[in-house]
Design an enzyme around this catalytic site. Structure first.
Site, PDB file in Angstrom:
ATOM      1  N   GLN A   1      -1.020  38.279  36.591  1.00  0.00           N
ATOM      2  CA  GLN A   1      -1.483  39.670  36.593  1.00  0.00           C
ATOM      3  C   GLN A   1      -3.004  39.778  36.548  1.00  0.00           C
ATOM      4  O   GLN A   1      -3.590  40.617  37.223  1.00  0.00           O
ATOM      5  CB  GLN A   1      -0.919  40.435  35.398  1.00  0.00           C
ATOM      6  CG  GLN A   1       0.517  40.892  35.567  1.00  0.00           C
ATOM      7  CD  GLN A   1       1.017  41.612  34.314  1.00  0.00           C
ATOM      8  OE1 GLN A   1       0.245  42.119  33.511  1.00  0.00           O
ATOM      9  NE2 GLN A   1       2.322  41.647  34.163  1.00  0.00           N
TER      10      GLN A   1
ATOM     11  N   PRO B   1       6.720  39.844  31.125  1.00  0.00           N
ATOM     12  CA  PRO B   1       7.673  39.851  32.243  1.00  0.00           C
ATOM     13  C   PRO B   1       8.235  38.453  32.514  1.00  0.00           C
ATOM     14  O   PRO B   1       7.493  37.476  32.466  1.00  0.00           O
ATOM     15  CB  PRO B   1       6.835  40.312  33.439  1.00  0.00           C
ATOM     16  CG  PRO B   1       5.441  40.463  32.968  1.00  0.00           C
ATOM     17  CD  PRO B   1       5.361  40.169  31.518  1.00  0.00           C
TER      18      PRO B   1
ATOM     19  N   TYR C   1       8.282  48.985  32.507  1.00  0.00           N
ATOM     20  CA  TYR C   1       7.459  47.768  32.533  1.00  0.00           C
ATOM     21  C   TYR C   1       6.641  47.651  33.802  1.00  0.00           C
ATOM     22  O   TYR C   1       5.686  46.897  33.862  1.00  0.00           O
ATOM     23  CB  TYR C   1       8.347  46.533  32.366  1.00  0.00           C
ATOM     24  CG  TYR C   1       9.034  46.566  31.027  1.00  0.00           C
ATOM     25  CD1 TYR C   1       8.290  46.456  29.853  1.00  0.00           C
ATOM     26  CD2 TYR C   1      10.396  46.784  30.928  1.00  0.00           C
ATOM     27  CE1 TYR C   1       8.893  46.550  28.616  1.00  0.00           C
ATOM     28  CE2 TYR C   1      11.013  46.880  29.689  1.00  0.00           C
ATOM     29  CZ  TYR C   1      10.244  46.759  28.527  1.00  0.00           C
ATOM     30  OH  TYR C   1      10.837  46.869  27.306  1.00  0.00           O
TER      31      TYR C   1
ATOM     32  N   ASP D   1       2.621  50.089  33.958  1.00  0.00           N
ATOM     33  CA  ASP D   1       1.270  49.616  33.609  1.00  0.00           C
ATOM     34  C   ASP D   1       0.762  48.532  34.557  1.00  0.00           C
ATOM     35  O   ASP D   1      -0.430  48.363  34.727  1.00  0.00           O
ATOM     36  CB  ASP D   1       1.211  49.119  32.160  1.00  0.00           C
ATOM     37  CG  ASP D   1       2.111  47.929  31.887  1.00  0.00           C
ATOM     38  OD1 ASP D   1       1.593  46.852  31.578  1.00  0.00           O
ATOM     39  OD2 ASP D   1       3.349  48.077  31.985  1.00  0.00           O
ATOM     40  N   GLN D   2       1.695  47.809  35.202  1.00  0.00           N
ATOM     41  CA  GLN D   2       1.271  46.727  36.098  1.00  0.00           C
ATOM     42  C   GLN D   2       0.685  47.258  37.405  1.00  0.00           C
ATOM     43  O   GLN D   2       0.023  46.524  38.140  1.00  0.00           O
ATOM     44  CB  GLN D   2       2.451  45.796  36.405  1.00  0.00           C
ATOM     45  CG  GLN D   2       2.980  45.075  35.170  1.00  0.00           C
ATOM     46  CD  GLN D   2       4.085  44.092  35.510  1.00  0.00           C
ATOM     47  OE1 GLN D   2       3.919  43.185  36.317  1.00  0.00           O
ATOM     48  NE2 GLN D   2       5.249  44.273  34.908  1.00  0.00           N
TER      49      GLN D   2
ATOM     50  N   HIS E   1       1.008  50.721  26.788  1.00  0.00           N
ATOM     51  CA  HIS E   1       0.424  49.738  27.706  1.00  0.00           C
ATOM     52  C   HIS E   1      -0.242  50.437  28.888  1.00  0.00           C
ATOM     53  O   HIS E   1      -1.331  50.073  29.319  1.00  0.00           O
ATOM     54  CB  HIS E   1       1.507  48.809  28.263  1.00  0.00           C
ATOM     55  CG  HIS E   1       1.729  47.587  27.437  1.00  0.00           C
ATOM     56  ND1 HIS E   1       2.622  46.607  27.777  1.00  0.00           N
ATOM     57  CD2 HIS E   1       1.169  47.184  26.277  1.00  0.00           C
ATOM     58  CE1 HIS E   1       2.596  45.646  26.870  1.00  0.00           C
ATOM     59  NE2 HIS E   1       1.735  45.981  25.943  1.00  0.00           N
TER      60      HIS E   1
END
Length: 273
Positions: free
Chosen positions: A11, A38, A201, A204-205, A227
């Site tokens: 990431q 993750p 999840y 935020d990525q 997050h």
């Protein structure tokens, strides 16, 4: 040298290598299926197809799986640089059309554990979603592709518009297999209830890519996680991109906890290309 998560390393490096001068190969070592991060399966099955909508491709090759506490996993990520990232629009959720996943055991754990996790997860989903076939494959990780002992499950829901949601859970010592399967199923069902187009999840990525892209990106989410709030704060500080978060005004979302995250990206261009 521990079970630190390889996906977190990926990431932080990905936005950098996208703007590099030439193709990159990242050799990441640590945990592939670790708590509080993750799992590589999530990265491949959910993160990858969605993040590639920004206009780049990457390849993720799992050489060795590694689990808590020893790690020992290795993943090779290959990607080519881009001139610029495209904005994305992930606001149309569609309806769930498919559910599938994998329940794995590695090392000394018996195959029955994988089957039990899968069966418990399917039973749990059935209570809420009756008319959909749920295909969770029990898997024994090959001895030469897994370091140490581990077990876990990931379940994916795919929608008619190509949105992807996941629920996952990892086995821990003393926790029975049914409980692991049920935890993953409940996580997935919770993510399907809120009406967003991404799960808790993924939200935020995507923030850093929205900030760097050219143009306006919009993503519909469930409740905005801490997050994500943190990611937005830092992305704004670092890139001067502007984010807004509003409750979704969509008719059927009014009763649900759905939000639209919008970002005017900075249109970062790669000086090397």
């Amino acid at each position: 040298k521990t079970a630190g998560c390889v996906c977190l390393l990926m990431q932080v490096s990905m936005p950098c290598v996208l703007f590099a001068a030439s193709p990159s190969e990242l050799r990441l070592k640590g945990g592939t299926n670790a708590e509080m991060a993750p799992q590589t399966d999530y990265t491949e099955m959910v993160f990858k197809p969605i993040v590639e909508k920004f206009g780049f491709k990457f390849n993720c090759d799992i050489k060795m799986r590694g689990y808590y506490p020893k790690g020992g996993g290795e993943v090779i990520v290959r990607m080519s640089p881009v001139k610029q990232l495209n904005p994305i629009n992930l606001t149309d959720r569609g309806s769930v059309t498919k559910m599938y996943g994998r329940a794995f055991v590695a090392g000394v754990l018996p195959f029955k554990v994988a089957k039990d996790m899968a069966a418990a997860a399917v039973r749990c989903i059935r209570k809420e979603i009756r008319d959909l076939y749920v295909n969770i494959q029990p898997v024994q990780e090959p001895k030469d592709q897994a370091f140490g002992n581990g077990n876990g499950i990931i379940i994916i829901a795919e929608t008619s518009t190509g949105c992807l949601f996941a629920g996952s859970s990892l086995g821990k010592r003393g926790v029975n297999a049914d409980k692991v399967g049920i935890e993953a199923a409940e996580m997935l069902l919770a993510n399907l209830r809120h009406g967003g187009a991404v799960d808790e999840y993924l939200q935020d990525q995507l923030i850093i890519f929205m900030a760097l892209a050219s143009g306006v990106s919009r993503v519909k989410t469930g409740p905005v996680t801490l997050h994500t709030q943190t990611a937005i704060h830092f992305a704004e500080q670092l890139s001067k991109a502007k984010f807004t978060v509003k409750k979704s005004e969509d008719g059927e979302d009014a009763s649900k906890d759905a939000y639209i995250i919008e970002c005017q990206g900075i249109g970062m261009t790669n000086p090397n290309l």
